[in-house]
Scaffold this active site. Structure first.
Site, PDB file in Angstrom:
ATOM      1  CD  GLU A 228      -1.717   2.320   1.732  1.00 17.02           C
ATOM      2  OE1 GLU A 228      -1.358   3.225   0.940  1.00 17.02           O
ATOM      3  OE2 GLU A 228      -1.799   2.466   2.948  1.00 17.02           O
ATOM      4  CB  CYS A 262      -1.310   7.081   1.537  1.00 21.75           C
ATOM      5  SG  CYS A 262      -2.315   5.951   2.525  1.00 21.75           S
TER       6      CYS A 262
END
Length: 455
Positions: A228, A262
């Site tokens: 990720e 993010c």
């Protein structure tokens, strides 16, 4: 070697931790492997009991854990409390559902009996970042441990206190002492751990360069990875959007965790017909946010996690302005101690500028004007990232079509900001990574999906 935790609001040294030696790492890995051999044979009922204990302890220790996160990486106390609650939720979610998610699946064939069973892989290495120092770990650990795996954590070096606190939570909750362990090592030590024969798979949350390095190391020894990575999430503001609601949501997403997420909104792709109105409302709401002490309940934006991160963000801003972006708000480093940076709004952001091409990991918004919906979609997808995206429109069918079929991202929201949820799969495409965390998809990333065939 010492790993240091420094308070980013003051610059003061909080604590130093001795890095584990190669001999200590070997000893820990062997202990975790032995613990796995026993843990994998425990029942879901027993695993769930311990996992629910973790959830209880998280809530009992909420204030101390939120304070620790605030001291080590500058998180607002109220956001820290919310993060702890979310960690408790994910523990309870998988404690309640892991057995059903991993139940054998019968398949009709010519055999007397044939089915798919889901068996744990072994010891999983988790390489985790500092920005959500508890959540990033628990969203991996809860499903992985409930599936019967064991785990070792290599956390970011500036949040070693959080890493040790997580280890203590699992031990105090009744997990066997070595089913979850923390390794205190610098980033330079990760490759050797990946190559260690005890490690069966690796999960990483972090930057794209870090993901490439981990994937290369794991690939060289044929070990599975889930990555990720970074994101530069586009938020599309169409001409029929409810601007007041859109602006409020966009500001909240851009400033969550002081912009260090993010999946925070990064690129605001605004149809020209509403650009001026959007900019006026957006700048007004961003300007009203208070920057300051993360322990002050009236603060909206705390410090960035480190001075070097603040300085890199400022470089991206100044270089974008030099290349043609217009600064509508902020853009100047404040005087005084701490890694603070003001809410900043850039417009007329265009190709070739860092604000257009790179991830902005802080409270900086990049407004990109476009002619229409088609142009907005093209700009949104013209990125090496593909983690999250959002579209704002009063036409829900239009929004759903764009989210489901047009936007190249792993998580696409309509009239809301992108966020993770234990009930839904989370992950990206392109250079934002691969694999999924959370939901029934996430728990199956680190199991052996085994075919059993009985003639």
């Amino acid at each position: 070697m010492k790993l240091q935790s420094i308070n980013p609001a003051t610059g003061a040294l909080i604590a130093e931790y001795d890095a584990h030696s190669p001999e200590q790492i070997e000893e820990i890995l062997q202990k975790v492997d032995r613990a796995f051999r026993l843990w994998r044979r425990t029942s879901f009922t027993d695993r769930a009991r311990s996992m629910r204990n973790v959830a209880r302890l998280l809530r009992e220790r909420k204030e101390s854990l939120a304070t620790l996160m605030s001291r080590e990486m500058g998180k607002l106390l109220r956001e820290g409390r919310a993060e702890v609650e979310k960690c408790a939720w994910v523990c309870e979610y998988f404690a309640d559902r892991a057995e059903d998610f991993l139940r054998n699946e019968l398949v009709e064939t010519e055999a007397r009996k044939s089915y798919v069973t889901f068996q744990p892989l072994g010891v999983i290495l988790a390489v985790m970042p500092w920005n959500f120092p508890l959540w990033q770990v628990f969203r991996f650990a809860a499903p992985a441990l409930m599936a019967g795996n064991a785990a070792v954590l290599k956390h970011a070096s500036n949040v070693s206190g959080c890493a040790l606190a997580i280890e203590d939570l699992f031990r105090s909750a009744g997990f066997p002492p070595d089913v979850f362990r923390t390794l205190l090592v610098p980033s330079s030590g990760v490759e050797a751990i990946i190559r260690h024969p005890v490690i069966r798979a690796v999960t990483l949350t972090g930057s794209t360069p870090a993901g490439k390095a981990v994937a290369a190391a794991a690939g060289s020894v044929i070990k599975k990875t889930v990555l990720e990575l970074g994101g530069s999430d586009p938020y599309l503001i169409l001409e029929d959007a409810d601007l007041d609601a859109a602006v409020h949501t966009c500001v909240a997403s851009r400033l969550i965790n002081s912009g260090q997420s993010c999946i925070a909104a990064k690129r605001f792709i605004v149809v020209e017909a509403v650009r001026e109105a959007f900019e006026e409302k957006f700048v007004g709401e961003m300007a009203a946010k208070k920057v300051g002490d993360p322990t002050d309940p009236t603060t909206d934006v705390g410090p960035l996690a480190r001075l070097d991160l603040r300085d890199e963000l400022h470089r991206q801003v100044t270089e974008s302005i030099e290349k043609g972006a217009h600064c509508l708000l902020g853009g100047k480093i404040p005087e005084g101690p701490g890694a603070f940076y003001p809410p900043t709004v850039l417009t007329q952001v265009a190709p070739g500028q860092p604000a257009y091409e790179e991830e902005l990991f802080g409270p900086v918004a990049a407004i990109i004007p476009v002619a229409d919906e088609r142009a907005a979609i093209e700009v949104a997808n013209r990125s090496r990232f593909g983690l999250g995206a959002a579209v704002f429109t009063r036409d829900l069918a239009r929004g759903e079509r764009i989210a489901a079929r047009e936007l190249e991202a792993g998580c696409c929201f309509v009239n809301d900001f992108v966020r993770s949820d234990p009930r839904l799969p989370f992950g990206g495409v392109k250079e934002s990574g691969y694999g999924r965390e959370l939901s029934h998809y996430g728990i199956k990333e680190f199991v052996n999906i085994k075919t059993v065939y009985i003639k």
